[in-house]
Motif scaffolding. Structure first.
Motif, short mmCIF file in Angstrom:
data_model
loop_
_atom_site.label_atom_id
_atom_site.label_comp_id
_atom_site.label_asym_id
_atom_site.label_seq_id
_atom_site.Cartn_x
_atom_site.Cartn_y
_atom_site.Cartn_z
N ALA A 62 2.12 1.99 -5.35
CA ALA A 62 2.99 2.61 -6.35
C ALA A 62 3.24 4.07 -5.97
O ALA A 62 2.92 4.99 -6.70
N SER A 63 3.84 4.26 -4.79
CA SER A 63 4.03 5.62 -4.27
C SER A 63 5.16 5.62 -3.26
O SER A 63 5.32 4.66 -2.49
N ALA A 64 5.93 6.70 -3.24
CA ALA A 64 7.01 6.86 -2.27
C ALA A 64 6.51 7.54 -1.00
O ALA A 64 7.29 7.74 -0.07
N SER A 65 5.24 7.90 -0.94
CA SER A 65 4.71 8.67 0.18
C SER A 65 4.70 7.88 1.49
O SER A 65 3.98 6.89 1.62
N PRO A 66 5.47 8.32 2.48
CA PRO A 66 5.43 7.62 3.77
C PRO A 66 4.08 7.77 4.46
O PRO A 66 3.65 6.88 5.20
N ALA A 67 3.38 8.89 4.22
CA ALA A 67 2.06 9.09 4.83
C ALA A 67 1.04 8.09 4.28
O ALA A 67 0.22 7.55 5.03
N ARG A 68 1.09 7.83 2.97
CA ARG A 68 0.18 6.83 2.39
C ARG A 68 0.48 5.45 2.95
O ARG A 68 -0.43 4.70 3.29
N LEU A 69 1.75 5.12 3.04
CA LEU A 69 2.14 3.81 3.55
C LEU A 69 1.67 3.63 4.99
O LEU A 69 1.09 2.59 5.34
N THR A 70 1.87 4.65 5.81
CA THR A 70 1.44 4.57 7.21
C THR A 70 -0.07 4.43 7.32
O THR A 70 -0.59 3.63 8.12
N THR A 71 -0.80 5.20 6.50
CA THR A 71 -2.26 5.13 6.51
C THR A 71 -2.74 3.72 6.17
O THR A 71 -3.62 3.16 6.83
N LEU A 72 -2.16 3.11 5.13
CA LEU A 72 -2.56 1.77 4.72
C LEU A 72 -2.19 0.73 5.77
O LEU A 72 -2.97 -0.18 6.06
N ARG A 73 -1.03 0.88 6.38
CA ARG A 73 -0.63 -0.06 7.43
C ARG A 73 -1.56 0.05 8.64
O ARG A 73 -1.95 -0.96 9.22
N ASN A 74 -1.91 1.28 9.00
CA ASN A 74 -2.82 1.47 10.13
C ASN A 74 -4.21 0.91 9.84
O ASN A 74 -4.96 0.60 10.77
N ALA A 75 -4.55 0.79 8.55
CA ALA A 75 -5.85 0.25 8.14
C ALA A 75 -5.82 -1.27 8.00
O ALA A 75 -6.79 -1.87 7.55
N GLY A 76 -4.68 -1.89 8.34
CA GLY A 76 -4.61 -3.34 8.34
C GLY A 76 -3.92 -3.97 7.14
O GLY A 76 -3.81 -5.19 7.07
N LEU A 77 -3.48 -3.15 6.17
CA LEU A 77 -2.81 -3.69 5.00
C LEU A 77 -1.30 -3.71 5.22
O LEU A 77 -0.78 -3.00 6.08
N ASP A 78 -0.61 -4.51 4.43
CA ASP A 78 0.85 -4.59 4.51
C ASP A 78 1.41 -4.44 3.10
O ASP A 78 1.84 -5.42 2.48
N PRO A 79 1.40 -3.22 2.58
CA PRO A 79 1.77 -3.02 1.18
C PRO A 79 3.25 -3.25 0.88
O PRO A 79 4.12 -2.99 1.72
N VAL A 80 3.50 -3.74 -0.32
CA VAL A 80 4.84 -3.73 -0.89
C VAL A 80 4.95 -2.41 -1.64
O VAL A 80 4.07 -2.06 -2.44
N VAL A 81 6.01 -1.65 -1.39
CA VAL A 81 6.17 -0.34 -2.02
C VAL A 81 7.07 -0.48 -3.24
O VAL A 81 8.20 -0.97 -3.15
N ILE A 82 6.57 -0.04 -4.38
CA ILE A 82 7.36 0.04 -5.62
C ILE A 82 7.09 1.42 -6.20
O ILE A 82 5.99 1.70 -6.67
N VAL A 83 8.08 2.29 -6.16
CA VAL A 83 7.91 3.68 -6.59
C VAL A 83 7.83 3.73 -8.11
O VAL A 83 8.63 3.10 -8.82
#
Length: 199
Positions: free
Chosen positions: A7-28
């Motif tokens: 639940a965030s528009a932050s590209p840095a958070r998304l990249t961090t989670l992806r690098n940690a193995g997750l594949d989040p769906v983003v909903i701001v």
């Protein structure tokens, strides 16, 4: 495996989670952050994270049984919570106050399991040491626009990284999401961290 929703528009958070193995769906979330005020920085970060999590978890487009993560970060300096600067002038003033000093980056995390309605929440704190940057460096950095879009008016994973001389605590927390804290929250809700890995 539950769908993981950020639940965030932050590209840095998304990249961090992806690098940690997750594949989040983003909903701001679209939460108005000004609705929470007058509380200490750690409480402010957590309250805003909860608001963002709750705002997204109730939306019809969230898949059933999803894990929804809301996060919010503030930099605590002299007991004050510093979020995103309002404009370039505020970013310059903030950097002049921060340089050669240390602050504490507080990131609130709220994770809701929409299958059960349970919420696990925590605030992670990391001490950040700032370089004694010159007025010219401050002006050049602010002119890039980068510090205008992030809590505390700095990044550790971008142009601002050269102005951070060290940190004490979780590096990822400074980027916007503490992976160790999040792993604990996932476990508290009865899920396996490695079970969320998409690869």
């Amino acid at each position: 495996m539950p769908t993981f929703v950020l639940a965030s528009a932050s590209p840095a958070r998304l990249t961090t989670l992806r690098n940690a193995g997750l594949d989040p769906v983003v909903i701001v979330s679209g939460v108005d952050e000004s609705q929470v005020s007058g509380v200490p920085p750690a409480e402010l970060a957590l309250a805003l994270a909860r608001l963002k999590c709750d705002a997204v978890a109730e939306r019809p487009e969230v898949p059933a049984g999803a894990l929804v993560l809301g996060c919010d970060s503030v930099l605590e300096l002299d007991g004050e919570a510093l979020g995103k600067p309002a404009d370039a002038a505020e970013a310059v003033a903030r950097w002049r106050a921060m340089r050669g000093r240390s602050g504490v980056l507080r990131t609130g995390h709220a994770l809701r399991d929409t299958a059960t309605g349970q919420v696990a929440a925590a605030t992670a704190s990391t001490t950040v040491h700032f370089a004694d940057v010159t007025d010219e460096e401050v002006a050049a950095y602010v002119a890039t626009g980068e510090p205008l879009h992030v809590a505390g008016a700095f990044t550790v994973d971008g142009l601002g990284g050269a102005f951070v001389t060290g940190i004490e605590g979780d590096h990822h927390n400074v980027v916007g999401v503490s992976l160790p804290a999040l792993r604990t929250l996932v476990s508290d809700l009865g899920h396996s961290w490695t079970g969320l890995w998409s690869r």
